[in-house]
Design a protein around this motif. Sequence first.
Motif, PDB file in Angstrom:
ATOM      1  N   TRP A  81       0.841  -1.203   0.000  1.00 50.89           N
ATOM      2  CA  TRP A  81       0.000   0.000   0.000  1.00 50.89           C
ATOM      3  C   TRP A  81       0.880   1.259   0.000  1.00 50.89           C
ATOM      4  O   TRP A  81       0.619   2.200  -0.743  1.00 50.89           O
ATOM      5  N   LEU A  82       1.918   1.262   0.833  1.00 50.24           N
ATOM      6  CA  LEU A  82       2.793   2.421   0.943  1.00 50.24           C
ATOM      7  C   LEU A  82       3.473   2.727  -0.398  1.00 50.24           C
ATOM      8  O   LEU A  82       3.505   3.870  -0.847  1.00 50.24           O
ATOM      9  N   ILE A  83       3.973   1.706  -1.056  1.00 50.71           N
ATOM     10  CA  ILE A  83       4.628   1.917  -2.356  1.00 50.71           C
ATOM     11  C   ILE A  83       3.606   2.390  -3.383  1.00 50.71           C
ATOM     12  O   ILE A  83       3.894   3.257  -4.201  1.00 50.71           O
ATOM     13  N   SER A  84       2.397   1.869  -3.316  1.00 46.65           N
ATOM     14  CA  SER A  84       1.335   2.319  -4.204  1.00 46.65           C
ATOM     15  C   SER A  84       1.049   3.805  -3.989  1.00 46.65           C
ATOM     16  O   SER A  84       0.906   4.566  -4.953  1.00 46.65           O
ATOM     17  N   GLU A  85       0.980   4.218  -2.747  1.00 44.11           N
ATOM     18  CA  GLU A  85       0.752   5.641  -2.429  1.00 44.11           C
ATOM     19  C   GLU A  85       1.909   6.512  -2.912  1.00 44.11           C
ATOM     20  O   GLU A  85       1.698   7.562  -3.506  1.00 44.11           O
ATOM     21  N   LEU A  86       3.131   6.071  -2.651  1.00 44.18           N
ATOM     22  CA  LEU A  86       4.306   6.851  -3.060  1.00 44.18           C
ATOM     23  C   LEU A  86       4.375   6.997  -4.572  1.00 44.18           C
ATOM     24  O   LEU A  86       4.689   8.079  -5.082  1.00 44.18           O
ATOM     25  N   THR A  87       4.090   5.910  -5.295  1.00 42.38           N
ATOM     26  CA  THR A  87       4.158   5.985  -6.757  1.00 42.38           C
ATOM     27  C   THR A  87       3.011   6.816  -7.328  1.00 42.38           C
ATOM     28  O   THR A  87       3.154   7.420  -8.382  1.00 42.38           O
ATOM     29  N   TYR A  88       1.898   6.860  -6.621  1.00 37.79           N
ATOM     30  CA  TYR A  88       0.770   7.681  -7.064  1.00 37.79           C
ATOM     31  C   TYR A  88       1.065   9.166  -6.861  1.00 37.79           C
ATOM     32  O   TYR A  88       0.757   9.988  -7.707  1.00 37.79           O
ATOM     33  N   ARG A  89       1.697   9.494  -5.762  1.00 34.47           N
ATOM     34  CA  ARG A  89       1.887  10.898  -5.390  1.00 34.47           C
ATOM     35  C   ARG A  89       3.195  11.525  -5.905  1.00 34.47           C
ATOM     36  O   ARG A  89       3.287  12.741  -5.999  1.00 34.47           O
ATOM     37  N   HIS A  90       4.198  10.705  -6.193  1.00 36.82           N
ATOM     38  CA  HIS A  90       5.514  11.253  -6.547  1.00 36.82           C
ATOM     39  C   HIS A  90       6.072  10.577  -7.795  1.00 36.82           C
ATOM     40  O   HIS A  90       6.298   9.371  -7.810  1.00 36.82           O
ATOM     41  N   ALA A  91       6.360  11.372  -8.811  1.00 39.23           N
ATOM     42  CA  ALA A  91       6.896  10.847 -10.074  1.00 39.23           C
ATOM     43  C   ALA A  91       8.244  10.158  -9.873  1.00 39.23           C
ATOM     44  O   ALA A  91       8.548   9.173 -10.544  1.00 39.23           O
ATOM     45  N   LYS A  92       9.054  10.662  -8.952  1.00 37.88           N
ATOM     46  CA  LYS A  92      10.363  10.061  -8.703  1.00 37.88           C
ATOM     47  C   LYS A  92      10.206   8.616  -8.208  1.00 37.88           C
ATOM     48  O   LYS A  92      10.909   7.721  -8.668  1.00 37.88           O
ATOM     49  N   PHE A  93       9.296   8.390  -7.276  1.00 35.66           N
ATOM     50  CA  PHE A  93       9.054   7.032  -6.780  1.00 35.66           C
ATOM     51  C   PHE A  93       8.442   6.162  -7.876  1.00 35.66           C
ATOM     52  O   PHE A  93       8.738   4.974  -7.971  1.00 35.66           O
ATOM     53  N   ARG A  94       7.589   6.757  -8.707  1.00 38.02           N
ATOM     54  CA  ARG A  94       6.976   6.015  -9.814  1.00 38.02           C
ATOM     55  C   ARG A  94       8.066   5.504 -10.758  1.00 38.02           C
ATOM     56  O   ARG A  94       8.051   4.354 -11.178  1.00 38.02           O
TER      57      ARG A  94
END
Length: 165
Positions: A81-94
């Motif tokens: 869930w955390l990685i899903s949130e990070l990739t949704y909110r931040h292009a760098k994490f995506r």
Amino acid sequence: MKDLFTLGVTPLDLVLRAGIVFLFVLILLRISGKRQLGQMSATEFVALLLISNAVQNAMNGGDNSLVGGLLLAAVLIFLSWLISELTYRHAKFRAIFEGTPTLLVHKGKIVEKHLAQERLSYSELKTLLRKQGIHQISEIDSAILESDGTLSVTKVSEIATSKRP
């Protein structure tokens, strides 16, 4: 019955083990390429199955309790869930966790360097194109291997049609 609820290691130890193993396996899978589950070869699929067995003891540290298993499951779901949130909110994490699209065909020409970079053979590319009803590379304006492993194709005829008044 008592062993079901008695942890063999500390809860913090389980959480750290789960987090480290989760991130390590995720990184390994990211390095391995963009293929979707349905595009995996038999050897890639078997390797994935064996990875889960191989890392089990590294995660649970010998703890076979019910509570330990439930805690590990909760940690893995939370990390997902955390990685899903990070990739949704931040292009760098995506870009880090999901990757970026790769241009494989441009104006009817295969971009050999990108094909090699994605470890995709010419015959595998042709198979993916045939599944989309395309039999000639010259029919393609662009073919992009998306970060999720799917192939997006724009035909030359679609470009010509969209430019009409």
